[in-house]
Design an enzyme around this catalytic site. Structure first.
Site, short mmCIF file in Angstrom:
data_model
loop_
_atom_site.label_atom_id
_atom_site.label_comp_id
_atom_site.label_asym_id
_atom_site.label_seq_id
_atom_site.Cartn_x
_atom_site.Cartn_y
_atom_site.Cartn_z
N SER A 124 0.13 -46.15 -39.10
CA SER A 124 1.26 -45.42 -38.55
C SER A 124 2.17 -44.93 -39.66
O SER A 124 2.29 -45.58 -40.71
CB SER A 124 2.04 -46.38 -37.64
OG SER A 124 3.30 -45.86 -37.33
N TYR A 149 6.18 -55.05 -36.02
CA TYR A 149 5.08 -54.13 -35.69
C TYR A 149 4.66 -53.34 -36.94
O TYR A 149 3.48 -53.27 -37.29
CB TYR A 149 5.51 -53.16 -34.58
CG TYR A 149 4.59 -51.96 -34.46
CD1 TYR A 149 3.31 -52.11 -33.92
CD2 TYR A 149 4.97 -50.70 -34.94
CE1 TYR A 149 2.44 -51.02 -33.85
CE2 TYR A 149 4.11 -49.62 -34.87
CZ TYR A 149 2.85 -49.78 -34.34
OH TYR A 149 1.99 -48.70 -34.27
N LYS A 153 1.02 -53.21 -39.39
CA LYS A 153 0.26 -52.04 -39.85
C LYS A 153 0.11 -52.08 -41.38
O LYS A 153 -0.96 -51.83 -41.92
CB LYS A 153 0.96 -50.73 -39.42
CG LYS A 153 0.97 -50.51 -37.92
CD LYS A 153 -0.43 -50.33 -37.37
CE LYS A 153 -0.49 -50.33 -35.87
NZ LYS A 153 -1.82 -50.46 -35.30
P1 NAD Z 1 -1.91 -47.96 -26.22
O1 NAD Z 1 -1.09 -49.15 -25.93
O2 NAD Z 1 -1.95 -46.86 -25.22
O3 NAD Z 1 -3.43 -48.39 -26.52
C1 NAD Z 1 -3.78 -49.63 -27.10
C2 NAD Z 1 -4.90 -50.21 -26.26
O4 NAD Z 1 -5.29 -51.45 -26.84
C3 NAD Z 1 -4.49 -50.48 -24.82
O5 NAD Z 1 -5.48 -49.98 -23.94
C4 NAD Z 1 -4.40 -52.00 -24.75
O6 NAD Z 1 -4.75 -52.48 -23.46
C5 NAD Z 1 -5.41 -52.41 -25.82
N1 NAD Z 1 -5.15 -53.72 -26.44
C6 NAD Z 1 -4.01 -54.14 -27.04
N2 NAD Z 1 -4.18 -55.40 -27.49
C7 NAD Z 1 -5.46 -55.77 -27.17
C8 NAD Z 1 -6.22 -56.94 -27.37
N3 NAD Z 1 -5.70 -58.03 -27.95
N4 NAD Z 1 -7.50 -56.97 -26.93
C9 NAD Z 1 -8.05 -55.89 -26.34
N5 NAD Z 1 -7.36 -54.75 -26.10
C10 NAD Z 1 -6.08 -54.69 -26.52
O7 NAD Z 1 -1.46 -47.41 -27.64
P2 NAD Z 1 -1.81 -46.04 -28.36
O8 NAD Z 1 -0.59 -45.19 -28.34
O9 NAD Z 1 -3.07 -45.49 -27.84
O10 NAD Z 1 -2.00 -46.57 -29.83
C11 NAD Z 1 -3.29 -46.87 -30.35
C12 NAD Z 1 -3.13 -47.39 -31.76
O11 NAD Z 1 -2.45 -46.42 -32.54
C13 NAD Z 1 -2.33 -48.67 -31.88
O12 NAD Z 1 -2.91 -49.45 -32.89
C14 NAD Z 1 -0.97 -48.20 -32.30
O13 NAD Z 1 -0.28 -49.17 -33.02
C15 NAD Z 1 -1.33 -47.03 -33.18
N6 NAD Z 1 -0.26 -46.02 -33.28
C16 NAD Z 1 0.28 -45.48 -32.16
C17 NAD Z 1 1.30 -44.55 -32.25
C18 NAD Z 1 1.97 -43.98 -31.03
O14 NAD Z 1 3.11 -43.50 -31.14
N7 NAD Z 1 1.33 -43.98 -29.88
C19 NAD Z 1 1.75 -44.13 -33.52
C20 NAD Z 1 1.16 -44.69 -34.65
C21 NAD Z 1 0.14 -45.64 -34.52
C1 WQD Z 2 11.49 -39.73 -31.73
C2 WQD Z 2 12.85 -39.08 -31.98
C3 WQD Z 2 14.70 -40.61 -31.92
C4 WQD Z 2 14.34 -41.61 -27.67
C5 WQD Z 2 8.01 -44.45 -33.02
C6 WQD Z 2 7.64 -45.66 -33.83
C7 WQD Z 2 6.58 -45.31 -34.84
C8 WQD Z 2 5.38 -44.62 -34.18
C9 WQD Z 2 5.82 -43.46 -33.35
C10 WQD Z 2 3.81 -46.35 -33.60
C11 WQD Z 2 13.77 -39.88 -32.89
C12 WQD Z 2 14.81 -39.61 -30.79
C13 WQD Z 2 14.14 -41.07 -28.94
C14 WQD Z 2 15.50 -41.25 -26.94
C15 WQD Z 2 16.18 -39.85 -28.76
N1 WQD Z 2 4.70 -45.51 -33.29
N2 WQD Z 2 15.06 -40.21 -29.46
N3 WQD Z 2 16.37 -40.38 -27.52
O1 WQD Z 2 11.05 -43.61 -33.46
O2 WQD Z 2 9.97 -41.53 -34.40
O3 WQD Z 2 8.58 -43.48 -33.87
O4 WQD Z 2 6.83 -43.89 -32.42
O5 WQD Z 2 3.37 -46.59 -34.70
O6 WQD Z 2 6.18 -46.48 -35.44
O7 WQD Z 2 8.80 -46.13 -34.48
O8 WQD Z 2 9.54 -42.18 -31.99
O9 WQD Z 2 9.68 -41.23 -29.73
O10 WQD Z 2 11.07 -43.26 -30.28
O11 WQD Z 2 11.70 -41.07 -31.28
O12 WQD Z 2 17.01 -39.07 -29.22
O13 WQD Z 2 15.74 -41.73 -25.81
O14 WQD Z 2 13.55 -38.98 -30.73
O15 WQD Z 2 15.96 -40.91 -32.44
O16 WQD Z 2 14.51 -38.94 -33.64
P1 WQD Z 2 9.90 -42.71 -33.50
P2 WQD Z 2 10.47 -41.99 -30.73
#
Ligand code: NAD
Ligand code: WQD
Length: 336
Positions: A124, A149, A153
């Site tokens: 991430s 979290y 990562k």
């Molecule tokens: P999500 O929660 O929709 O998907 C994660 C999936 O993993 C879910 O289906 C959940 O049921 C499963 N899971 C979690 N823990 C588990 C376990 N112990 N055993 C089996 N299954 C398990 O999340 P996402 O948005 O699809 O994210 C996928 C990956 O990408 C994650 O590793 C997340 O940290 C990373 N990521 C997400 C974002 C984001 O903003 N969505 C940003 C950066 C990184």
């Molecule tokens: C986006 C923008 C807020 C909510 C997070 C995780 C990051 C990654 C992606 C997993 C920012 C603004 C938000 C609201 C707002 N996930 N905001 N009002 O914080 O960039 O990143 O998701 O790895 O690790 O930290 O995403 O969607 O929360 O915010 O104004 O009610 O929207 O301040 O500028 P963020 P977000």
């Protein structure tokens, strides 16, 4: 080629499974449904006409996970399964370290035991912390994270890098996602809204659009940006999914055993720009009010994706407007 997708019924996982099936990969999903719905498998079938093999397993359950490795002859792993809320991880760090680190450790142990030599890991942009240099390049300092979290990562990236140094033929890629948004253009899969109040910007806006919440609170109006609200790099989830296919292909060409890529659009947008684009594309008013900055938020974050462009031949193709239309299309269908 048989690919194990952990977390394959989740938001990004399900879209990646669709792209893998479209490219004729054989897909094995492991998920415990802790943050996904059972009907996703049927939706994947509706989109692709194919059914991946599915195991309902917690990746922290080593013995159950081993049965999958024993039965399936896996060629590569795409590892999505993790808990993903920075805010929740501050409340319960132990849960995050167990689920995300112990789970990954089990996968790596079994990969070694069953000679699976390729892994793609969901990292991430959070690993960059509050980087002052934008667009952010992969060689920026990492590890200055604000949540447990983010620490999971960062630690997993270190673990993978270290493991590839110790083992000659083990290859790993960490993909650092920026802000994934949108949904499949079919409207069948997308990001499910939580029952409680979302932290995530898009899920909050969708609730306002559905009139389940009265208005959006925009966190901060005094950032050094054109309208004072924070800047992020919002990437369509289908583009992100395709980045995993590009990474799978690149694993075979890589000269080193470990590499890391940003996956974003390379463009930064303010919260206000995103609201205005959502309103225009979907013809829905999103009332908003500025409130205090949210603690821990960075001011500006967007990716330099030239490394993924050049080495993996991957480019984001959808615009933020496309992603916001698809997100609303999915949310509407779910509501109806
Ligand atoms: P999500 O929660 O929709 O998907 C994660 C999936 O993993 C879910 O289906 C959940 O049921 C499963 N899971 C979690 N823990 C588990 C376990 N112990 N055993 C089996 N299954 C398990 O999340 P996402 O948005 O699809 O994210 C996928 C990956 O990408 C994650 O590793 C997340 O940290 C990373 N990521 C997400 C974002 C984001 O903003 N969505 C940003 C950066 C990184
Ligand atoms: C986006 C923008 C807020 C909510 C997070 C995780 C990051 C990654 C992606 C997993 C920012 C603004 C938000 C609201 C707002 N996930 N905001 N009002 O914080 O960039 O990143 O998701 O790895 O690790 O930290 O995403 O969607 O929360 O915010 O104004 O009610 O929207 O301040 O500028 P963020 P977000």
């Amino acid at each position: 080629m048989k690919v194990l997708v952990t977390g394959g019924t989740g938001f990004i996982g399900s879209h990646t499974v669709v792209e893998l099936l479209n490219k004729n990969y054989e897909v094995i999903i492991v998920d415990n449904y802790c943050n996904s719905k059972r009907n996703v498998l049927h939706k994947i079938y509706q989109i692709t006409g194919k059914s991946p093999t599915f195991y309902e397993i917690n990746i922290c359950d080593f013995n159950s996970l081993e049965k999958v490795f024993k039965k399936e002859k896996i060629d590569a792993v795409i590892h999505f399964a993790a808990l993903k809320s920075g805010a929740d991880s501050i409340k319960d760090p132990g849960l995050y370290y167990t689920n995300n680190i112990e789970g990954t450790y089990n996968i790596l142990k079994l990969m070694k035991k069953y000679s699976v030599k390729k892994i793609i890991f969901s990292s991430s942009a959070t690993v960059y912390g509050d980087s002052q240099n934008v667009p952010i390049k992969e060689n920026e300092t990492i590890g200055n994270v604000i949540s447990p979290y983010g620490m999971t990562k960062y630690l997993t990236e270190l673990l993978l890098e270290n493991k590839t140094k110790q083992t000659n033929d083990f290859k790993a890629i960490s993909l650092r996602y920026f802000n994934p948004i949108g949904a499949h253009p079919s409207g069948l899969i997308g990001e499910d809204s939580p029952d409680n109040i979302p932290n995530n910007l898009i899920l909050y806006i969708l609730k306002v659009a559905k009139k389940e919440l009265p208005y959006l609170k925009v966190f901060g109006n005094d950032y050094r940006t054109p309208d004072g609200s924070g800047i992020r790099d919002y990437i369509h989830v289908v583009d992100l999914a395709k980045g995993h296919i590009a990474a799978l292909n690149y694993l075979d060409k890589m000269k080193t055993n470990y590499d890391v890529f940003n996956l974003g659009t390379g463009k930064g947008h303010t919260v206000i720009e995103l609201i205005k684009t959502f309103e225009k594309e979907n013809d829905i008013k999103i009332p908003y009010q500025f409130v205090e900055r949210r603690p821990g938020d960075v001011e500006i974050s967007y990716a330099d994706c030239s490394k993924a462009n050049k080495l993996m031949g991957w480019y984001a193709e959808f615009s933020m407007a496309d992603a916001l239309r698809d997100a609303w299309n999915f949310a509407k269908k779910t509501r109806d």
